[in-house]
Write a protein that holds these residues in place. Structure first.
Motif, PDB file in Angstrom:
ATOM      1  N   GLY A 231       1.118  -1.024  -0.081  1.00  0.00           N
ATOM      2  CA  GLY A 231      -0.160  -0.003   0.049  1.00  0.00           C
ATOM      3  C   GLY A 231       0.906   1.333   0.003  1.00  0.00           C
ATOM      4  N   ILE A 232       0.410   2.511  -0.336  1.00  0.00           N
ATOM      5  CA  ILE A 232       1.068   3.500  -0.433  1.00  0.00           C
ATOM      6  C   ILE A 232       0.340   4.607   0.657  1.00  0.00           C
ATOM      7  N   CYS A 233       1.006   5.115   1.616  1.00  0.00           N
ATOM      8  CA  CYS A 233       0.512   5.878   2.636  1.00  0.00           C
ATOM      9  C   CYS A 233      -0.649   6.175   2.947  1.00  0.00           C
ATOM     10  N   MET A 234      -1.547   7.043   2.254  1.00  0.00           N
ATOM     11  CA  MET A 234      -2.983   7.380   2.330  1.00  0.00           C
ATOM     12  C   MET A 234      -3.687   6.075   2.467  1.00  0.00           C
ATOM     13  N   ASP A 235      -3.401   4.962   1.693  1.00  0.00           N
ATOM     14  CA  ASP A 235      -4.080   3.825   1.559  1.00  0.00           C
ATOM     15  C   ASP A 235      -4.558   3.401   3.276  1.00  0.00           C
ATOM     16  N   LEU A 236      -3.753   3.859   4.065  1.00  0.00           N
ATOM     17  CA  LEU A 236      -4.160   3.300   5.531  1.00  0.00           C
ATOM     18  C   LEU A 236      -5.302   4.031   6.197  1.00  0.00           C
ATOM     19  N   ASN A 237      -5.791   5.305   5.428  1.00  0.00           N
ATOM     20  CA  ASN A 237      -6.859   6.152   5.862  1.00  0.00           C
ATOM     21  C   ASN A 237      -8.092   5.397   5.401  1.00  0.00           C
ATOM     22  N   PRO A 238      -9.215   5.898   5.795  1.00  0.00           N
ATOM     23  CA  PRO A 238     -10.581   5.390   5.277  1.00  0.00           C
ATOM     24  C   PRO A 238     -10.785   6.153   3.759  1.00  0.00           C
ATOM     25  N   GLN A 239     -11.290   5.355   2.877  1.00  0.00           N
ATOM     26  CA  GLN A 239     -11.637   5.905   1.527  1.00  0.00           C
ATOM     27  C   GLN A 239     -12.802   6.726   1.477  1.00  0.00           C
ATOM     28  N   PRO A 240     -12.634   7.926   0.816  1.00  0.00           N
ATOM     29  CA  PRO A 240     -13.757   8.902   0.856  1.00  0.00           C
ATOM     30  C   PRO A 240     -14.928   8.118   0.079  1.00  0.00           C
ATOM     31  N   PRO A 241     -16.182   8.262   0.375  1.00  0.00           N
ATOM     32  CA  PRO A 241     -16.712   9.409   1.366  1.00  0.00           C
ATOM     33  C   PRO A 241     -16.765   8.705   2.852  1.00  0.00           C
ATOM     34  N   ASN A 242     -16.169   7.603   3.194  1.00  0.00           N
ATOM     35  CA  ASN A 242     -16.218   6.972   4.419  1.00  0.00           C
ATOM     36  C   ASN A 242     -15.496   7.911   5.495  1.00  0.00           C
ATOM     37  N   ASN A 243     -15.631   7.863   6.742  1.00  0.00           N
ATOM     38  CA  ASN A 243     -15.070   8.673   7.988  1.00  0.00           C
ATOM     39  C   ASN A 243     -14.848   7.500   8.849  1.00  0.00           C
ATOM     40  N   TRP A 244     -13.816   7.586   9.568  1.00  0.00           N
ATOM     41  CA  TRP A 244     -13.545   6.813  10.730  1.00  0.00           C
ATOM     42  C   TRP A 244     -14.075   7.164  11.954  1.00  0.00           C
ATOM     43  N   PRO A 250     -14.299   2.173   8.944  1.00  0.00           N
ATOM     44  CA  PRO A 250     -13.819   1.147   8.007  1.00  0.00           C
ATOM     45  C   PRO A 250     -12.421   1.068   8.216  1.00  0.00           C
ATOM     46  N   PHE A 251     -11.848  -0.329   8.177  1.00  0.00           N
ATOM     47  CA  PHE A 251     -10.252  -0.381   7.958  1.00  0.00           C
ATOM     48  C   PHE A 251     -10.164  -1.202   6.839  1.00  0.00           C
TER      49      PHE A 251
END
Length: 455
Positions: A231-244, A250-251
């Protein structure tokens, strides 16, 4: 001087395979591709050939990262396989006889580029209230994360001006020990810096990497292929439009690893310095690092923060470093380390019925997997043992799955942004209830770190 490479554990262990991983934490200068590659060559060629299995470079390692427009990055976009980043990764792979993974800005083909929509006018976007950042937010415990969400009184409409001209992709490449191209991956979840020029990938990607024999391998017990997710960097974060917003995620990338039974997750990052301490409080930055926005959304939560404090003394295995830009460069960005583990919670979330163990053992480290027994005594213990005995046949082949997580981040400053460094290796064992930080680099270091482990 040659970087010392300690041997892997002296005695092979049943069910374990030796794995030797190196990360190159660079401090590249934006746009100075030849200079950055020469610096990386200087570091990497101090390693002895055939002493590691996988070497990792950060996101957009040789071009720099903070380009403010498609026009700014366009001269540095590279063709897959034939661009300078690809050719250098191939060179290193052949010299060291190992797999090499690295990030680069990929040039889209003319057909793909012309098919992309172009946006050149201002737009007004409606941002959900719970997507707005809160400065100085503390890391909440996992059982009451909802109490730490942003206030509903925050205005929900923010003007956002976006000028998009999709000309490339934020990509990664993998080369084999023979210098053959294994495959590529495009960053799925774009950061704001990527959005001006990059096309998002279509999903996470996993690879099965055959491993060559080591001196510890016998003909009867050769190492099986390694199932690796990248994965690359921001892939660790939720994918828009999702929020954690809750313990339910989501993970996305963690769930991908579980679905694919990945033994190794490699993240190639250009993650920004948090300017927060381990409790989420704003810190005073020394001369070597300025504050910047973080590649985070609203929250950072984790159960098991104490594990990092307990494990941080586990030794550095190998490192080459020249020069400093901060007297505290050996100190990592603790908040960012905690955030990374929190975003991978499904890989270590507690399972009260877990059995067995396959924790990672680091060579030249002691008590990595020592854990006290929590078994009850007396009659209660007898009941537990009876239940375990009844389930033994069903569970004997279901030892907790362990995922090794390697984060290769960059350091330094670029166009007003400061990067977090802190490249690290974690052991995340299913059902254990806590991530284990095995080792990490400092936030401002530039150098190579080699980890010899049994997995």
């Amino acid at each position: 001087m040659t970087v010392p490479i300690p041997p892997v554990a002296t005695q092979p262990q049943p069910g374990r395979i030796p794995l030797r991983i190196a990360v190159v934490q660079l401090r590249p200068k934006i746009g100075q591709v030849k200079t950055n590659i020469e610096r990386a060559r200087e570091l990497c060629f101090k390693l002895q050939p055939h002493t590691i299995d996988l070497l990792c470079f950060p996101e957009m390692a040789f071009t720099g990262y903070v380009f403010d427009s498609a026009a700014a990055i366009f001269p540095y976009l590279e063709e897959p396989r034939t661009g300078p980043s690809s050719l250098f990764c191939q060179e290193v792979a052949k010299y060291l006889g190992c797999y090499v993974a690295g990030g680069y800005p990929e040039r889209l083909s003319d057909e793909e580029r012309l098919a992309q929509p172009k946006t050149s006018e201002a737009q007004i976007s409606v941002v959900p209230k719970d997507a707005l950042p809160v400065e100085g937010m503390e890391i909440p415990p996992s059982d009451n994360i909802s109490e730490h969400l942003p206030s509903a009184s925050i205005s929900a409409v923010i003007p956002q001006i976006k000028h998009r001209n999709v000309v490339g992709a934020n990509s990664a490449i993998i080369y084999s020990p023979e210098g053959e191209w294994i495959g590529g991956y495009r960053k799925t979840n774009l950061f704001k810096t990527d959005e001006t020029w990059a096309k998002a990938g279509t999903g996470f990607k996993s690879f099965s990497l055959p491993l060559s024999p080591t001196p510890l391998d016998s003909i009867e017990a050769a190492r099986p292929p390694l199932n690796m997710t990248i994965g690359i960097c921001m892939d660790l974060n939720p994918q828009p439009p999702n929020n954690w917003k809750s313990v339910d995620g989501p993970f996305e990338i963690a769930e991908h690893c579980i679905e694919n039974r990945s033994r190794l997750l490699v993240m190639l990052n250009a993650w920004l310095f948090s300017n927060l301490n381990e409790n989420g409080e704003t810190t005073t930055v020394s001369a070597g690092g300025g504050g910047s926005d973080t590649e985070e959304l609203d929250e950072a939560k984790t159960e098991g923060n104490d594990a990092m404090d307990e494990e941080k003394e586990l030794g550095r295995v190998a490192e080459e470093d020249e020069g400093t830009i901060d007297p505290d460069e050996d100190e990592p960005d603790w908040y960012t380390l905690r955030y990374w583990t929190a975003r991978l919670e499904p890989l270590w979330r507690r399972d009260l019925r877990r059995r067995g163990s396959n924790e990672t053992i680091m060579s030249n480290s002691s008590n990595v997997s020592d854990r006290g027994s929590d078994k009850p005594k007396g009659e209660e213990q007898g009941v537990v043992e009876a239940v375990e005995e009844e389930e033994e046949e069903e569970e004997e082949d279901k030892a907790p799955h362990e995922t090794i997580v390697v984060v290769c981040n960059r350091s330094g400053k670029e166009n007003g942004e400061t990067f977090a460094g802190s490249s690290a290796i974690f052991s995340m064992r299913s059902g254990s209830g806590r991530p284990r930080l095995l080792d990490m680099m400092g936030k401002d270091e530039e150098g190579v770190r080699v980890w010899n482990i049994l997995v």
